[in-house]
Design a protein around this motif. Sequence first.
Motif, PDB file in Angstrom:
ATOM      1  N   CYS A 139       0.838  -1.196   0.000  1.00 45.67           N
ATOM      2  CA  CYS A 139       0.000   0.000   0.000  1.00 45.67           C
ATOM      3  C   CYS A 139       0.877   1.251   0.000  1.00 45.67           C
ATOM      4  N   THR A 140       0.243   2.372  -0.295  1.00 44.83           N
ATOM      5  CA  THR A 140       0.940   3.649  -0.240  1.00 44.83           C
ATOM      6  C   THR A 140       0.951   4.125   1.202  1.00 44.83           C
ATOM      7  N   LEU A 141       2.101   4.630   1.643  1.00 41.87           N
ATOM      8  CA  LEU A 141       2.218   5.169   2.992  1.00 41.87           C
ATOM      9  C   LEU A 141       2.264   6.686   2.934  1.00 41.87           C
ATOM     10  N   GLY A 142       1.600   7.289   3.882  1.00 49.60           N
ATOM     11  CA  GLY A 142       1.658   8.735   4.028  1.00 49.60           C
ATOM     12  C   GLY A 142       2.151   9.084   5.417  1.00 49.60           C
ATOM     13  N   ILE A 143       2.776  10.243   5.514  1.00 50.43           N
ATOM     14  CA  ILE A 143       3.289  10.718   6.794  1.00 50.43           C
ATOM     15  C   ILE A 143       2.416  11.874   7.255  1.00 50.43           C
ATOM     16  N   GLU A 144       1.991  11.818   8.510  1.00 50.65           N
ATOM     17  CA  GLU A 144       1.262  12.921   9.118  1.00 50.65           C
ATOM     18  C   GLU A 144       2.217  13.661  10.034  1.00 50.65           C
ATOM     19  N   LEU A 145       2.449  14.920   9.730  1.00 51.27           N
ATOM     20  CA  LEU A 145       3.272  15.751  10.601  1.00 51.27           C
ATOM     21  C   LEU A 145       2.383  16.265  11.715  1.00 51.27           C
ATOM     22  N   THR A 146       2.670  15.829  12.928  1.00 53.86           N
ATOM     23  CA  THR A 146       1.871  16.187  14.087  1.00 53.86           C
ATOM     24  C   THR A 146       2.791  16.685  15.183  1.00 53.86           C
TER      25      THR A 146
END
Length: 167
Positions: free
Chosen positions: A42-49
């Motif tokens: 799957c495609t991974l995304g990064i959440e900047l938190t």
Amino acid sequence: LQTTLASMPEGLDFVTFNLDESQFMQPEYIGLLANLKHSLPCTLGIELTERHGDVAVNVNELALVAAAKRYHAAGWVLCLDDVGTGANGKRLVQALDPYASEYKYAIQNVRQTLPTTQIVEEIATWRKRAKRLDKAFTLEGLANPDDLSLIQRFAPDHVKGYNFGKP
């Protein structure tokens, strides 16, 4: 992360995970994630938190922008988490915009402190910005049936919240 993703149901095509500011700026994360990225279905995304209690006042904005540029160049999907409700305020978002593909507005962060009318105004502002800049928009914190009207009103690309299922 690899172990967690392996335990997820089949058929997921997109999964995001959080990195706080200090993790996001560490160059070794990019290398570690690059190896993982190519081995997953799957495609991974990064959440900047941000980390709770770790106010981003001292975070070097230029360092965050430089890190975002590196992730973008490596082909990562970058989501700016808690836009307007946490450390990802308008100034930082503007600096990171060239590298971000999604905004997340977190109703749960402001539900107890802002009147509903102001929350609706904030959602409208972020939704319009996302449309104008061709970014995905996620509305999160939808916790009760009354919140469903916000979906109809703002047509977010994604929704999250206890109303749909607990994590």
